[in-house]
Design a protein around this motif. Structure first.
Motif, PDB file in Angstrom:
ATOM      1  N   GLY A   1      13.089   8.208   0.699  1.00  0.00           N
ATOM      2  CA  GLY A   1      12.960   9.159   1.817  1.00  0.00           C
ATOM      3  C   GLY A   1      11.562   9.760   1.902  1.00  0.00           C
ATOM      4  O   GLY A   1      11.121  10.179   2.952  1.00  0.00           O
ATOM      5  N   GLY A   2      10.864   9.807   0.760  1.00  0.00           N
ATOM      6  CA  GLY A   2       9.465  10.249   0.748  1.00  0.00           C
ATOM      7  C   GLY A   2       9.256  11.748   0.680  1.00  0.00           C
ATOM      8  O   GLY A   2       8.128  12.236   0.815  1.00  0.00           O
ATOM      9  N   LEU A   3      10.323  12.478   0.412  1.00  0.00           N
ATOM     10  CA  LEU A   3      10.214  13.943   0.369  1.00  0.00           C
ATOM     11  C   LEU A   3       9.497  14.395  -0.900  1.00  0.00           C
ATOM     12  O   LEU A   3       9.771  13.876  -1.983  1.00  0.00           O
ATOM     13  CB  LEU A   3      11.632  14.536   0.361  1.00  0.00           C
TER      14      LEU A   3
ATOM     15  N   GLY B   1      12.335   8.461 -11.877  1.00  0.00           N
ATOM     16  CA  GLY B   1      13.624   8.896 -11.325  1.00  0.00           C
ATOM     17  C   GLY B   1      13.611   9.001  -9.811  1.00  0.00           C
ATOM     18  O   GLY B   1      13.195   8.074  -9.113  1.00  0.00           O
ATOM     19  N   GLY B   2      14.045  10.162  -9.313  1.00  0.00           N
ATOM     20  CA  GLY B   2      14.114  10.370  -7.866  1.00  0.00           C
ATOM     21  C   GLY B   2      12.894  11.075  -7.325  1.00  0.00           C
ATOM     22  O   GLY B   2      12.963  11.731  -6.283  1.00  0.00           O
ATOM     23  N   ALA B   3      11.759  10.941  -8.020  1.00  0.00           N
ATOM     24  CA  ALA B   3      10.583  11.721  -7.602  1.00  0.00           C
ATOM     25  C   ALA B   3       9.274  10.937  -7.729  1.00  0.00           C
ATOM     26  O   ALA B   3       8.223  11.520  -7.949  1.00  0.00           O
ATOM     27  CB  ALA B   3      10.506  13.010  -8.413  1.00  0.00           C
ATOM     28  N   GLY B   4       9.358   9.618  -7.574  1.00  0.00           N
ATOM     29  CA  GLY B   4       8.140   8.808  -7.719  1.00  0.00           C
ATOM     30  C   GLY B   4       7.068   9.197  -6.719  1.00  0.00           C
ATOM     31  O   GLY B   4       5.882   9.280  -7.053  1.00  0.00           O
ATOM     32  N   LEU B   5       7.488   9.442  -5.466  1.00  0.00           N
ATOM     33  CA  LEU B   5       6.490   9.814  -4.457  1.00  0.00           C
ATOM     34  C   LEU B   5       6.017  11.249  -4.659  1.00  0.00           C
ATOM     35  O   LEU B   5       4.923  11.616  -4.249  1.00  0.00           O
ATOM     36  CB  LEU B   5       7.065   9.602  -3.054  1.00  0.00           C
ATOM     37  N   THR B   6       6.827  12.042  -5.308  1.00  0.00           N
ATOM     38  CA  THR B   6       6.489  13.449  -5.541  1.00  0.00           C
ATOM     39  C   THR B   6       5.412  13.609  -6.619  1.00  0.00           C
ATOM     40  O   THR B   6       4.640  14.556  -6.603  1.00  0.00           O
ATOM     41  CB  THR B   6       7.780  14.201  -5.955  1.00  0.00           C
TER      42      THR B   6
ATOM     43  N   SER C   1       6.021  -0.658 -13.664  1.00  0.00           N
ATOM     44  CA  SER C   1       7.081  -1.581 -13.262  1.00  0.00           C
ATOM     45  C   SER C   1       8.401  -0.889 -12.974  1.00  0.00           C
ATOM     46  O   SER C   1       9.412  -1.555 -12.746  1.00  0.00           O
ATOM     47  CB  SER C   1       7.256  -2.665 -14.333  1.00  0.00           C
TER      48      SER C   1
ATOM     49  N   THR D   1      11.517  -0.112  -4.453  1.00  0.00           N
ATOM     50  CA  THR D   1      12.198   1.194  -4.405  1.00  0.00           C
ATOM     51  C   THR D   1      11.336   2.183  -3.629  1.00  0.00           C
ATOM     52  O   THR D   1      11.836   2.983  -2.839  1.00  0.00           O
ATOM     53  CB  THR D   1      12.430   1.718  -5.838  1.00  0.00           C
ATOM     54  N   SER D   2      10.038   2.120  -3.855  1.00  0.00           N
ATOM     55  CA  SER D   2       9.131   3.065  -3.191  1.00  0.00           C
ATOM     56  C   SER D   2       9.124   2.890  -1.669  1.00  0.00           C
ATOM     57  O   SER D   2       8.919   3.855  -0.930  1.00  0.00           O
ATOM     58  CB  SER D   2       7.708   2.895  -3.738  1.00  0.00           C
TER      59      SER D   2
ATOM     60  N   VAL E   1       6.407 -11.140 -13.945  1.00  0.00           N
ATOM     61  CA  VAL E   1       5.864 -11.201 -15.308  1.00  0.00           C
ATOM     62  C   VAL E   1       7.037 -11.202 -16.283  1.00  0.00           C
ATOM     63  O   VAL E   1       7.856 -10.273 -16.285  1.00  0.00           O
ATOM     64  CB  VAL E   1       4.942  -9.982 -15.575  1.00  0.00           C
TER      65      VAL E   1
ATOM     66  N   GLU F   1       6.092  -8.644  -8.707  1.00  0.00           N
ATOM     67  CA  GLU F   1       7.049  -9.604  -8.156  1.00  0.00           C
ATOM     68  C   GLU F   1       7.234  -9.334  -6.661  1.00  0.00           C
ATOM     69  O   GLU F   1       7.281 -10.245  -5.859  1.00  0.00           O
ATOM     70  CB  GLU F   1       8.381  -9.446  -8.898  1.00  0.00           C
ATOM     71  N   LYS F   2       7.327  -8.053  -6.312  1.00  0.00           N
ATOM     72  CA  LYS F   2       7.556  -7.693  -4.899  1.00  0.00           C
ATOM     73  C   LYS F   2       6.464  -6.759  -4.413  1.00  0.00           C
ATOM     74  O   LYS F   2       6.128  -5.781  -5.101  1.00  0.00           O
ATOM     75  CB  LYS F   2       8.863  -6.923  -4.776  1.00  0.00           C
TER      76      LYS F   2
ATOM     77  N   GLN G   1       3.667 -12.235  -8.542  1.00  0.00           N
ATOM     78  CA  GLN G   1       4.118 -12.997  -9.722  1.00  0.00           C
ATOM     79  C   GLN G   1       5.109 -12.151 -10.512  1.00  0.00           C
ATOM     80  O   GLN G   1       4.869 -10.961 -10.760  1.00  0.00           O
ATOM     81  CB  GLN G   1       2.889 -13.294 -10.606  1.00  0.00           C
TER      82      GLN G   1
HETATM   83  C1  LIG Z   1      17.755   6.264  -2.168  1.00  0.00           C
HETATM   84  C2  LIG Z   1      16.479   6.751  -2.790  1.00  0.00           C
HETATM   85  C3  LIG Z   1      15.800   7.809  -2.204  1.00  0.00           C
HETATM   86  C4  LIG Z   1      14.634   8.301  -2.800  1.00  0.00           C
HETATM   87  N1  LIG Z   1      13.971   9.340  -2.195  1.00  0.00           N
HETATM   88  C5  LIG Z   1      12.852   9.847  -2.772  1.00  0.00           C
HETATM   89  C6  LIG Z   1      12.159  10.934  -2.173  1.00  0.00           C
HETATM   90  O1  LIG Z   1      12.563  11.431  -1.105  1.00  0.00           O
HETATM   91  N2  LIG Z   1      11.044  11.418  -2.799  1.00  0.00           N
HETATM   92  C7  LIG Z   1      10.570  10.873  -3.975  1.00  0.00           C
HETATM   93  O2  LIG Z   1       9.576  11.358  -4.503  1.00  0.00           O
HETATM   94  N3  LIG Z   1      11.212   9.828  -4.561  1.00  0.00           N
HETATM   95  C8  LIG Z   1      12.340   9.314  -3.997  1.00  0.00           C
HETATM   96  N4  LIG Z   1      13.000   8.270  -4.584  1.00  0.00           N
HETATM   97  C9  LIG Z   1      12.525   7.797  -5.888  1.00  0.00           C
HETATM   98  C10 LIG Z   1      11.376   6.824  -5.752  1.00  0.00           C
HETATM   99  O3  LIG Z   1      11.723   5.824  -4.841  1.00  0.00           O
HETATM  100  C11 LIG Z   1      11.058   6.198  -7.122  1.00  0.00           C
HETATM  101  O4  LIG Z   1      10.832   7.206  -8.091  1.00  0.00           O
HETATM  102  C12 LIG Z   1       9.788   5.338  -7.012  1.00  0.00           C
HETATM  103  O5  LIG Z   1       9.939   4.415  -5.960  1.00  0.00           O
HETATM  104  C13 LIG Z   1       9.486   4.621  -8.303  1.00  0.00           C
HETATM  105  O6  LIG Z   1       8.299   3.916  -8.088  1.00  0.00           O
HETATM  106  P1  LIG Z   1       7.816   2.794  -9.071  1.00  0.00           P
HETATM  107  O7  LIG Z   1       6.505   2.322  -8.531  1.00  0.00           O
HETATM  108  O8  LIG Z   1       7.890   3.260 -10.475  1.00  0.00           O
HETATM  109  O9  LIG Z   1       8.928   1.632  -8.944  1.00  0.00           O
HETATM  110  P2  LIG Z   1       9.132   0.561  -7.777  1.00  0.00           P
HETATM  111  O10 LIG Z   1       8.871   1.129  -6.436  1.00  0.00           O
HETATM  112  O11 LIG Z   1      10.489  -0.032  -8.046  1.00  0.00           O
HETATM  113  O12 LIG Z   1       8.019  -0.526  -8.049  1.00  0.00           O
HETATM  114  C14 LIG Z   1       8.051  -1.344  -9.206  1.00  0.00           C
HETATM  115  C15 LIG Z   1       7.163  -2.538  -8.976  1.00  0.00           C
HETATM  116  O13 LIG Z   1       7.101  -3.260 -10.187  1.00  0.00           O
HETATM  117  C16 LIG Z   1       7.396  -4.620  -9.922  1.00  0.00           C
HETATM  118  N5  LIG Z   1       7.991  -5.204 -11.119  1.00  0.00           N
HETATM  119  C17 LIG Z   1       8.990  -4.717 -11.899  1.00  0.00           C
HETATM  120  N6  LIG Z   1       9.228  -5.552 -12.926  1.00  0.00           N
HETATM  121  C18 LIG Z   1       8.360  -6.591 -12.785  1.00  0.00           C
HETATM  122  C19 LIG Z   1       8.105  -7.777 -13.521  1.00  0.00           C
HETATM  123  N7  LIG Z   1       8.802  -8.099 -14.631  1.00  0.00           N
HETATM  124  N8  LIG Z   1       7.136  -8.629 -13.080  1.00  0.00           N
HETATM  125  C20 LIG Z   1       6.409  -8.337 -11.970  1.00  0.00           C
HETATM  126  N9  LIG Z   1       6.619  -7.233 -11.233  1.00  0.00           N
HETATM  127  C21 LIG Z   1       7.572  -6.372 -11.650  1.00  0.00           C
HETATM  128  C22 LIG Z   1       8.346  -4.594  -8.727  1.00  0.00           C
HETATM  129  O14 LIG Z   1       8.353  -5.865  -8.058  1.00  0.00           O
HETATM  130  C23 LIG Z   1       7.696  -3.493  -7.899  1.00  0.00           C
HETATM  131  O15 LIG Z   1       6.634  -4.011  -7.139  1.00  0.00           O
HETATM  132  C24 LIG Z   1      14.144   7.719  -3.996  1.00  0.00           C
HETATM  133  C25 LIG Z   1      14.814   6.608  -4.545  1.00  0.00           C
HETATM  134  C26 LIG Z   1      15.964   6.138  -3.962  1.00  0.00           C
HETATM  135  C27 LIG Z   1      16.660   4.968  -4.572  1.00  0.00           C
END
Ligand SMILES: Cc1cc2nc3c(=O)[nH]c(=O)nc-3n(C[C@H](O)[C@H](O)[C@H](O)COP(=O)(O)OP(=O)(O)OC[C@H]3O[C@@H](n4cnc5c(N)ncnc54)[C@H](O)[C@@H]3O)c2cc1C
Length: 318
Positions: free
Chosen positions: A22-24, A293-298, A157, A17-18, A141, A11-12, A139
């Motif tokens: 902060g990216g640590l 959680g808070g460690a997606g980039l980790t 997602s 969130t990523s 989903v 969708e985005k 899109q």
């Molecule tokens: C304030 C803050 C600080 C953070 N700092 C750190 C840090 O320093 N180090 C670290 O490791 N992590 C950090 N994190 C955590 C990290 O951001 C997340 O763990 C990570 O971004 C998760 O990645 P993701 O790809 O699973 O989700 P997202 O980045 O949310 O990506 C999900 C994707 O799925 C898509 N999607 C979802 N549902 C649908 C649907 N139904 N149809 C189509 N597309 C869909 C969304 O559009 C998006 O593109 C932080 C988070 C926050 C909120």
């Protein structure tokens, strides 16, 4: 998987969130994810970022090597991941005092870690995908049935899996961060670790990220005055020179919380044949890779490597 044709459906593609993180590199708010998995995924990811940092790609990929100063009010055990980060040791009294003017913290860790700025790293990854012939489709989903034309789906997602796959164990962990311009601040500093009044300072390429909050179960993405005041006050206590920093932006993101990261292969039943659909399938292999959680980039790179193996397994089972 050089022979695979990859399409990313999301969708985005910006402002995820990523992008805002902060990216640590530091395992954080991962629920009960087994430490051996966190360490394996975390080590692979750390090594990947370190190799990137040592390559000419570093500025595009947004990788920064930094010193970490993490302070605690009381002694705590060393983290399970201590052996992954270079130079892990306890802070000396003098080092602690530099970031603890009131002397309220009696324990601390020093280590070297990597920061990978999501905004830059995702743009870099997207370029690599395009160069390798990958496709992007914007899109939303609503149901897995919409993806029935693919051989295998990798579900990344994030918090979206709650609705898309009916995962009721997922919950948001609300985080408010502020970006300021302070090029003289080059260390990661963290006080009051893991509380809802966390205080962290993470240098990025052009800005410094100040955090944060940990609002479990809170879906509200509107910044709050009280949180903003608290984040700034706590940061000023730890690094008083930040009072001179220019405010750039603020953001509230929702960490994809879960009792444990989900990384597994599942054969998911399709609800119905899509109109005009050609698959004739009743189910689709889905490799789940979410709940970081808070460690997606980790953990990203290590988890992706396991996901690739599961994709190969799914294709072999066809
Ligand atoms: C304030 C803050 C600080 C953070 N700092 C750190 C840090 O320093 N180090 C670290 O490791 N992590 C950090 N994190 C955590 C990290 O951001 C997340 O763990 C990570 O971004 C998760 O990645 P993701 O790809 O699973 O989700 P997202 O980045 O949310 O990506 C999900 C994707 O799925 C898509 N999607 C979802 N549902 C649908 C649907 N139904 N149809 C189509 N597309 C869909 C969304 O559009 C998006 O593109 C932080 C988070 C926050 C909120």
């Amino acid at each position: 998987m050089p022979e695979a044709e990859v399409t990313i459906v999301a969708e985005k593609f910006d402002e995820t969130t990523s992008h805002g993180a902060g990216g640590l590199w530091k395992p954080y708010t991962l629920g009960g994810t087994p430490p051996d998995l966190v360490n394996r995924w975390g080590q692979d990811t750390f090594d990947h970022y370190l190799a990137l940092y040592q390559s000419p790609e570093a500025p595009q990929a947004g990788t920064i090597l930094t010193s970490a100063y993490q302070l605690f009010p009381e002694p705590v055990p060393d983290p399970e991941w201590a052996a992954i980060v270079p130079h892990f040791r306890h802070l000396t009294d003098r080092e602690r005092a530099a970031y603890d003017p009131e002397g309220t913290h009696t324990h601390g860790w020093f280590y070297t870690t990597i920061i990978t700025e999501g905004r830059l790293y995702l743009a870099w990854l997207t370029k690599r995908l395009a160069a390798a012939g990958g496709h992007l489709v914007a899109q939303r989903v609503g149901s897995l049935d919409e993806l029935a034309g693919f051989d295998v789906v990798v579900n990344c997602s994030g918090l979206g899996a709650k609705e898309l796959f009916g995962d009721d164990s997922m919950y948001p962990v609300r985080g408010h961060v502020i970006r300021v311009r302070a090029p003289w601040v080059r260390h990661y500093v963290n006080g009051a670790t893991g509380t809802d009044k966390d205080c962290y300072i993470i240098p990025n390429t052009d800005t410094v990220v100040l955090g944060g909050t940990l609002g479990k179960g809170d879906f509200d993405t509107t910044p709050r005055d009280e949180d903003r005041r608290g984040i700034l006050e706590r940061a000023y206590q730890v690094v008083p020179s930040l009072r001179a920093a220019e405010f750039v932006s603020e953001w509230v993101g929702l960490r994809p919380g879960r009792p444990s990261v989900r990384l597994e292969l599942e054969q998911v039943a399709l609800k119905q044949q899509q109109p005009g659909g050609s698959s004739g399938k009743s189910s689709l292999p889905v490799v789940h890779n979410y709940g970081h959680g808070g460690a997606g980039l980790t953990l990203a790179w290590g988890c992706a490597a396991d996901a690739v193996q599961l994709v190969q397994q799914a294709l072999a089972q066809r």
